[in-house]
Design a protein around this motif. Structure first.
Motif, PDB file in Angstrom:
ATOM      1  N   LEU A   2     -26.841  24.234   1.746  1.00 33.60           N
ATOM      2  CA  LEU A   2     -27.349  23.076   2.501  1.00 33.60           C
ATOM      3  C   LEU A   2     -28.394  23.545   3.509  1.00 33.60           C
ATOM      4  N   THR A   3     -29.240  22.612   3.943  1.00 31.53           N
ATOM      5  CA  THR A   3     -30.240  22.989   4.939  1.00 31.53           C
ATOM      6  C   THR A   3     -29.569  23.171   6.298  1.00 31.53           C
ATOM      7  N   VAL A   4     -30.327  23.767   7.202  1.00 27.28           N
ATOM      8  CA  VAL A   4     -29.871  23.930   8.576  1.00 27.28           C
ATOM      9  C   VAL A   4     -29.513  22.565   9.168  1.00 27.28           C
ATOM     10  N   ALA A   5     -30.390  21.579   8.977  1.00 26.90           N
ATOM     11  CA  ALA A   5     -30.153  20.242   9.534  1.00 26.90           C
ATOM     12  C   ALA A   5     -28.893  19.608   8.953  1.00 26.90           C
ATOM     13  N   GLU A   6     -28.670  19.814   7.660  1.00 30.64           N
ATOM     14  CA  GLU A   6     -27.459  19.253   7.036  1.00 30.64           C
ATOM     15  C   GLU A   6     -26.203  19.912   7.584  1.00 30.64           C
ATOM     16  N   ASN A   7     -26.283  21.232   7.804  1.00 34.21           N
ATOM     17  CA  ASN A   7     -25.149  21.930   8.401  1.00 34.21           C
ATOM     18  C   ASN A   7     -24.857  21.410   9.808  1.00 34.21           C
ATOM     19  N   MET A  14     -25.864  31.269  15.370  1.00 40.81           N
ATOM     20  CA  MET A  14     -26.336  30.157  16.201  1.00 40.81           C
ATOM     21  C   MET A  14     -26.034  28.821  15.515  1.00 40.81           C
ATOM     22  N   LEU A  15     -26.275  28.790  14.199  1.00 34.73           N
ATOM     23  CA  LEU A  15     -26.006  27.566  13.445  1.00 34.73           C
ATOM     24  C   LEU A  15     -24.518  27.206  13.505  1.00 34.73           C
ATOM     25  N   ALA A  16     -23.670  28.205  13.352  1.00 31.35           N
ATOM     26  CA  ALA A  16     -22.225  27.939  13.380  1.00 31.35           C
ATOM     27  C   ALA A  16     -21.801  27.396  14.742  1.00 31.35           C
ATOM     28  N   ILE A  17     -22.366  27.947  15.809  1.00 27.94           N
ATOM     29  CA  ILE A  17     -22.036  27.455  17.154  1.00 27.94           C
ATOM     30  C   ILE A  17     -22.599  26.043  17.330  1.00 27.94           C
ATOM     31  N   SER A  24     -16.418  14.234  12.078  1.00 25.71           N
ATOM     32  CA  SER A  24     -15.183  13.611  12.568  1.00 25.71           C
ATOM     33  C   SER A  24     -15.456  12.505  13.595  1.00 25.71           C
ATOM     34  N   ARG A  25     -16.736  12.296  13.935  1.00 28.14           N
ATOM     35  CA  ARG A  25     -17.036  11.366  15.039  1.00 28.14           C
ATOM     36  C   ARG A  25     -17.421   9.984  14.542  1.00 28.14           C
ATOM     37  N   SER A  26     -17.152   8.990  15.372  1.00 29.84           N
ATOM     38  CA  SER A  26     -17.538   7.637  14.996  1.00 29.84           C
ATOM     39  C   SER A  26     -18.601   7.088  15.948  1.00 29.84           C
ATOM     40  N   ASP A  27     -18.875   7.825  17.052  1.00 31.21           N
ATOM     41  CA  ASP A  27     -19.859   7.345  18.039  1.00 31.21           C
ATOM     42  C   ASP A  27     -21.278   7.690  17.586  1.00 31.21           C
ATOM     43  N   ARG A  28     -21.678   7.073  16.471  1.00 29.71           N
ATOM     44  CA  ARG A  28     -22.969   7.403  15.845  1.00 29.71           C
ATOM     45  C   ARG A  28     -24.130   7.443  16.839  1.00 29.71           C
ATOM     46  N   GLY A  29     -24.107   6.535  17.800  1.00 29.11           N
ATOM     47  CA  GLY A  29     -25.219   6.425  18.739  1.00 29.11           C
ATOM     48  C   GLY A  29     -25.493   7.703  19.501  1.00 29.11           C
ATOM     49  N   GLU A  30     -24.431   8.439  19.823  1.00 25.69           N
ATOM     50  CA  GLU A  30     -24.599   9.615  20.689  1.00 25.69           C
ATOM     51  C   GLU A  30     -24.838  10.889  19.895  1.00 25.69           C
ATOM     52  N   ILE A  31     -24.685  10.787  18.605  1.00 30.44           N
ATOM     53  CA  ILE A  31     -24.809  11.985  17.782  1.00 30.44           C
ATOM     54  C   ILE A  31     -26.225  12.556  17.843  1.00 30.44           C
ATOM     55  N   SER A  32     -27.227  11.664  17.836  1.00 26.47           N
ATOM     56  CA  SER A  32     -28.595  12.197  17.853  1.00 26.47           C
ATOM     57  C   SER A  32     -28.923  12.874  19.185  1.00 26.47           C
ATOM     58  N   ALA A  33     -28.324  12.387  20.270  1.00 28.08           N
ATOM     59  CA  ALA A  33     -28.526  13.058  21.565  1.00 28.08           C
ATOM     60  C   ALA A  33     -27.927  14.462  21.532  1.00 28.08           C
ATOM     61  N   ASP A  34     -26.779  14.589  20.890  1.00 25.88           N
ATOM     62  CA  ASP A  34     -26.146  15.900  20.799  1.00 25.88           C
ATOM     63  C   ASP A  34     -26.933  16.830  19.883  1.00 25.88           C
ATOM     64  N   GLU A  35     -27.496  16.239  18.826  1.00 21.69           N
ATOM     65  CA  GLU A  35     -28.355  17.029  17.946  1.00 21.69           C
ATOM     66  C   GLU A  35     -29.535  17.586  18.742  1.00 21.69           C
ATOM     67  N   ALA A  36     -30.102  16.741  19.579  1.00 22.53           N
ATOM     68  CA  ALA A  36     -31.230  17.180  20.411  1.00 22.53           C
ATOM     69  C   ALA A  36     -30.795  18.337  21.313  1.00 22.53           C
ATOM     70  N   LEU A  77     -33.284  26.898  15.242  1.00 24.04           N
ATOM     71  CA  LEU A  77     -32.648  25.990  14.275  1.00 24.04           C
ATOM     72  C   LEU A  77     -33.547  24.788  13.994  1.00 24.04           C
ATOM     73  N   LYS A  78     -34.258  24.365  15.031  1.00 20.00           N
ATOM     74  CA  LYS A  78     -35.171  23.235  14.859  1.00 20.00           C
ATOM     75  C   LYS A  78     -36.331  23.644  13.953  1.00 20.00           C
ATOM     76  N   GLU A  79     -36.836  24.841  14.270  1.00 22.50           N
ATOM     77  CA  GLU A  79     -37.953  25.366  13.493  1.00 22.50           C
ATOM     78  C   GLU A  79     -37.594  25.499  12.009  1.00 22.50           C
ATOM     79  N   ARG A  80     -36.337  25.918  11.762  1.00 18.78           N
ATOM     80  CA  ARG A  80     -35.903  26.202  10.382  1.00 18.78           C
ATOM     81  C   ARG A  80     -35.073  25.062   9.794  1.00 18.78           C
TER      82      ARG A  80
END
Ligand SMILES: Nc1ncnc2c1ncn2[C@@H]1O[C@H](COP(=O)(O)OP(=O)(O)OP(=O)(O)O)[C@@H](O)[C@H]1O
Ligand SMILES: [Mg+2]
Length: 260
Positions: free
Chosen positions: A97-102, A148-151, A109-121, A130-133
């Motif tokens: 899988l790609t870095v982003a998919e990982n 880093m990806l695992a963390i 396990s989360r249902s608070d979809r709205g906040e997930i993108s903030a955490d991704e950021a 990770l962003k670059e790759r």
């Protein structure tokens, strides 16, 4: 200190692989906001301890409580939803899988979809590589990048506590420094409590508040990180100048039977 400030409480935990008893009555606690390290030589039972806490393995005896709730024997997909993220030894990312998919899978396990993108950021800010790759297959990344990806993936679960199994494994000294600085920063900035298994005692004690030393499935020392770092035993057996020196020291440590 009041009970609700204890994030993780382990009492008399025992686990075995068939006839091999790998942990033999381990008790420990981790308080909110702390970095607690578990040190010990190869085969001491550190990985088994983390696996038994997160539910990868079933204990034979004992109890694990997360924020006061009994999670003994509860499966990993439930413990992660309850706030415990386990970053295993050897990373276990999805190589195809790609870095982003990982990264995204860390939030399953989360249902608070709205906040997930903030955490991704936050994850991509913390680990710009990770962003670059992000569109690259994760298996093509270097060992340090995979760590880093695992963390980062673990952070996506928005955990109360993260269990990290040998984050320095296979990394250069410089990259190890970098990973530990990041771990300390995540703890400070995000308030994520950390339980950190390491063979690199010096660096683990430099970021930890408290530490346990395991030997042959048992806790043989439990002290403030500073006290451990200054202890003659830890200095002799775990804080040598080289890995060979530490391995020699640990064999001597094993040969001493004074606490058993
Ligand atoms: N899958 C397994 N099957 C049988 N025995 C195992 C298995 N995994 C670990 N063990 C044994 O359990 C004991 C504890 O192993 P564990 O992997 O927990 O140690 P560790 O402290 O994490 O060591 P390391 O620093 O090498 O990672 C060892 O004696 C080991 O040989
Ligand atoms: Mg291990």
């Amino acid at each position: 200190m009041s009970e609700h400030e204890i994030v993780l409480q382990v009492d008399n935990l025992e686990a075995s692989y068939g006839p091999i008893m790998a942990i033999r009555g381990v008790s420990l606690q981790v308080r909110k906001g702390q970095i607690v390290t578990v040190l010990g030589a190869n085969g001491a039972g550190k990985t088994t301890l983390l696996k038994t806490i997160s539910g990868v393995l079933n204990p034979r005896k004992g109890q694990v409580r997360l924020k006061g709730e009994d999670i003994t024997g509860v499966e990993p997909n439930r413990t992660v939803a309850l706030g415990l993220a386990h970053v295993p030894e050897g990373r276990e990312i999805f190589p195809l899988l790609t870095v982003a998919e990982n990264v995204a899978m860390g939030a399953y396990s989360r249902s608070d979809r709205g906040e997930i993108s903030a955490d991704e950021a936050f994850v991509y800010d913390t680990f710009p590589i990770l962003k670059e790759r992000r569109n690259q297959a994760a298996g093509t990344m270097s060992g340090g990048q995979q760590q880093m990806l695992a963390i980062g993936r673990g952070l996506m679960a928005r955990p109360d506590i993260m269990l990290l199994d040998e984050p320095s494994l296979g990394l250069s000294p410089l990259l190890t420094q970098e990973i530990f600085a990041t771990i300390a920063n995540i703890n400070k900035e995000r308030g994520v409590t950390m339980m950190l298994v390491e063979q690199n005692a010096a660096i683990a004690l430099s970021v930890a508040d408290y530490g346990y030393v395991m030997e042959l499935g048992r806790v043989v020392m439990a002290e403030d990180a500073e006290t451990l770092a200054n202890s003659a035993d830890v200095q002799e057996f775990y804080l040598g100048q080289s890995q060979q020196e530490n391995q020699r020291g640990q064999r001597r440590w094993k040969a001493r039977k004074t606490w058993r």
